[in-house]
Design an enzyme around this catalytic site. Structure first.
Site, PDB file in Angstrom:
ATOM      1  CE1 TYR A 102       6.657   8.843  -0.639  1.00  0.00           C
ATOM      2  CE2 TYR A 102       7.489   8.635   1.491  1.00  0.00           C
ATOM      3  CZ  TYR A 102       6.931   8.025   0.479  1.00  0.00           C
ATOM      4  OH  TYR A 102       6.752   6.582   0.219  1.00  0.00           O
ATOM      5  CG  ASP A 157       3.245  13.241   6.685  1.00  0.00           C
ATOM      6  OD1 ASP A 157       3.694  12.661   8.008  1.00  0.00           O
ATOM      7  OD2 ASP A 157       3.404  12.611   5.752  1.00  0.00           O
ATOM      8  CE  LYS A 168       9.961   7.598   7.867  1.00  0.00           C
ATOM      9  NZ  LYS A 168       9.596   8.488   6.899  1.00  0.00           N
TER      10      LYS A 168
HETATM   11  C1  LIG Z   1       8.272   8.238   6.131  1.00  0.00           C
HETATM   12  C2  LIG Z   1       7.311   9.075   5.776  1.00  0.00           C
HETATM   13  C3  LIG Z   1       6.097   8.453   5.343  1.00  0.00           C
HETATM   14  C4  LIG Z   1       5.633   7.283   4.942  1.00  0.00           C
HETATM   15  O1  LIG Z   1       5.838   6.353   5.944  1.00  0.00           O
HETATM   16  P1  LIG Z   1       5.839   4.924   5.664  1.00  0.00           P
HETATM   17  O2  LIG Z   1       6.089   4.103   6.986  1.00  0.00           O
HETATM   18  O3  LIG Z   1       7.295   4.742   4.914  1.00  0.00           O
HETATM   19  O4  LIG Z   1       4.664   4.509   4.819  1.00  0.00           O
HETATM   20  C5  LIG Z   1       4.987   9.665   4.945  1.00  0.00           C
HETATM   21  N1  LIG Z   1       5.366  10.882   5.643  1.00  0.00           N
HETATM   22  C6  LIG Z   1       6.574  11.249   5.824  1.00  0.00           C
HETATM   23  C7  LIG Z   1       6.688  12.847   6.135  1.00  0.00           C
HETATM   24  C8  LIG Z   1       7.481  10.469   5.870  1.00  0.00           C
HETATM   25  O5  LIG Z   1       8.882  10.979   6.554  1.00  0.00           O
END
Ligand SMILES: *Cc1c(COP(=O)(O)O)cnc(C)c1O
Length: 420
Positions: free
Chosen positions: A128, A223, A251
Site C-alpha cells: 500500500y 516506501d 508516520k
Molecule cells: C500509511 C502508509 C501510506 C499512506 O500514508 P498516509 O499518511 O495515510 O497517506 C503509504 N505507504 C505506506 C507504506 C504506509 O504504511
C-alpha cells in the site's frame, strides 16, 4: 461522514462490528467515550513509536503553537528535521516535506517518471502506498503488464501504465523487466510489507530488485512510510543494507501530526520545483507543528536504545501469541520485524509463512480473526480491525502490558476457534 469515519479501516467493517470512538490516548492506552480502556496496538497505524502523548513531544508542540501554526515561509524546524533524517538515512541527503504518505508516494512517482522520462510503474500486489490513482490497481486477468483500476473513479488509462507483480517474487520481477525494462520508470514497494500484515522480504529479494533496477535504469522506490524509524533508525534500507533511489517517509517523522516526505540524492531531488522542472507544492508542507512533533519524536530514537527495548517486547509478544494459539489449537503464522507484528490466523492445520498477497488472501481465516478481534476488544486490547494490518508496539508498552495481552489472547484464540 461516509461509513461514519474519516478513513475506511476505522469503521471495523471487516470484523463486522461497530467502531469504537476514542476520547483520549495516553501512553500505551486508548480510552473510549464509554470510559473503556484498551492496551493499544494500533498506535495510529504506526506514527506513535513512543506511545500516545509522550511528554517531550507534547511540550515541543505546545511550545511551537505559541509561536504560530503555519507561516507560508520556511522555518529552521524543516532544516533540522531534514538533517536528522539525512543522518539516519544516507540515501536521503535531500528531502521534500509533504502532508501525508499518500502525497509522498504520489510525488515520488511523478519525480521518477519525470527524471527517467518513462511512464510505467511497477508495484507489488498487496503493498500500500496510499490512495494514489496510479497505484489503486489490481492484476488484470492473465495480463501481467497492465493493471486494472481497483477503485471506481480511477481511469483505466492511468492504471494502464501500472504493472503488478507478487511481493517476494524475484522471477516475476525479472520477467516484467524482460518485457518492459526500458519503459519502467520506477519499481515501488514496501521493503518490509506491513500493509497486508507483516511480511518480511526474503533473503536476496531487495538485493535482486536493486540489481534489476540499476541494470535497467529504473528507480527503486522504497516506501518506508511505515518502516522508516520503526524497524531501525535507518529504516528497512538500513536493516537490510540495500539503498533505494527514492524513499518515501511519513508516520513516525511527524510524531503523530500529519506529515509525509520523499527524498533521495541531490541529483534526483534537484529535479523538483523550484530547483528543477517537476512541479510539486503544498500550503501546509513542512508545517512547524508537525516538524516540531517529528523532531521531538526522533530525538527519543537517535541513541538507538529504544529499538533494543522494542525488540525485546516484540519477541515476548510473539512467543506468547504462538503459545496461546497452540494451546487453543489455532494455526497461526506470527510474523514480526522488531515492533511490527501480525499473527496470521490460518485455515487448516498446517502452519505456513505468508510471503505475498496470494498467500495472504488464500491461507488466512478472516472470520476467525474477526472473532479473535472481538474477544481481544472485549478483553481490553485494541488491535487493528483487519487481519491484514501490522500491530505496533511502542516504548510506552511495558512487559506487564504484553503479558496482559497474552492472557487475553489465550481466551481470544479459543473464541476464534469456537465457531470454526
Ligand atoms: C500509511 C502508509 C501510506 C499512506 O500514508 P498516509 O499518511 O495515510 O497517506 C503509504 N505507504 C505506506 C507504506 C504506509 O504504511
Amino acid at each position: 461522514m461516509p461509513g461514519g469515519v474519516s478513513s475506511p479501516v476505522r469503521s471495523f467493517k471487516s470484523v463486522g462490528l461497530s467502531p469504537v470512538f476514542i476520547k483520549e490516548g495516553k501512553g500505551a492506552r486508548l480510552i473510549d467515550v464509554d470510559n473503556n480502556s484498551y492496551i493499544d496496538y494500533v498506535m495510529s497505524y504506526g506514527p506513535l513509536i513512543a506511545g500516545h502523548c509522550p511528554p517531550t513531544v507534547r511540550a515541543a508542540v505546545a511550545k511551537q503553537i505559541d509561536k504560530g501554526s503555519s507561516y507560508g515561509c520556511s522555518s529552521e524546524l524543516e532544516i533540522r528535521l531534514a538533517q536528522t533524517v539525512s543522518e539516519a538515512m544516507p540515501s536521503v541527503p535531500m528531502i521534500r516535506f509533504v502532508n501525508s504518505g499518500t502525497e509522498a508516494a504520489m510525488s515520488a512517482i511523478r519525480l521518477a517518471r519525470g527524471v527517467t522520462k518513462r511512464d510505467v510503474v511497477v508495484k507489488c500486489a498487496g503493498c500500500y502506498h496510499g490512495h494514489v490513482d496510479a497505484l489503486l490497481v489490481e492484476a488484470g486477468s492473465g495480463a501481467l503488464t497492465h493493471g486494472n483500476p481497483s477503485s471506481p473513479g480511477v481511469p483505466a488509462s492511468i492504471t494502464s501504465n501500472t504493472a503488478i507483480v507478487q511481493y517476494n517474487d524475484l522471477a516475476a520481477a525479472k520477467e516484467i523487466f524482460d518485457k518492459l525494462g526500458d519503459k519502467i520508470a520506477v519499481f515501488a514497494l514496501e521493503p518490509i510489507c506491513g500493509n497486508m500484515g507483516v511480511i518480511p522480504p526474503q533473503p536476496g529479494y531487495l538485493e535482486g530488485l536493486r540489481e534489476l533496477c540499476t541494470k535497467n535504469g529504473t528507480m527503486l522506490l522504497f516506501d518506508e512510510v511505515m518502516t522508516g524509524f520503526r524497524v531501525n533508525l535507518g529504516g528497512a534500507q538500513g536493516l537490510f543494507n540495500v539503498q533505494p533511489d527514492v524513499t518515501c517517509l511519513g508516520k513516525i517523522i511527524g510524531g503523530g501530526l500529519p506529515v509525509g516526505a520523499y527524498g533521495g540524492s541531490a541529483a534526483i531531488m534537484n529535479n523538483i520545483s523550484p530547483a528543477g522542472p517537476i512541479y510539486q507544492a503544498g500550503t501546509l508542507s513542512g508545517n512547524p507543528l508537525a516538524m516540531s512533533a517529528g523532531l521531538a519524536t526522533l530525538a527519543l530514537l537517535t541513541d538507538g536504545t529504544i529499538y533494543t527495548q522494542l525488540e525485546a517486547l516484540g519477541a515476548r509478544l510473539e512467543a506468547g501469541l504462538k503459545d496461546a494459539a497452540a494451546a487453543a489449537g489455532v494455526t497461526v503464522s506470527v510474523q514480526r520485524v522488531g515492533s511490527m507484528i501480525t499473527p496470521f490466523i490460518l485455515k487448516g492445520e498446517q502452519p505456513k509463512p505468508i510471503t505475498n498477497y496470494i498467500d495472504a488472501t488464500s491461507f488466512c481465516d478472516t472470520a476467525a480473526y474477526a472473532r479473535f478481534f472481538k474477544a481481544m476488544l472485549d478483553g481490553g486490547v485494541m488491535l487493528p480491525p483487519s487481519q491484514f494490518e501490522a500491530w505496533f508496539i511502542s516504548s510506552a508498552h511495558t512487559e506487564g502490558d504484553v503479558d496482559q495481552t497474552i492472557d487475553v489472547a489465550k481466551e481470544a484464540f479459543k473464541a476464534a476457534k469456537a465457531a470454526a
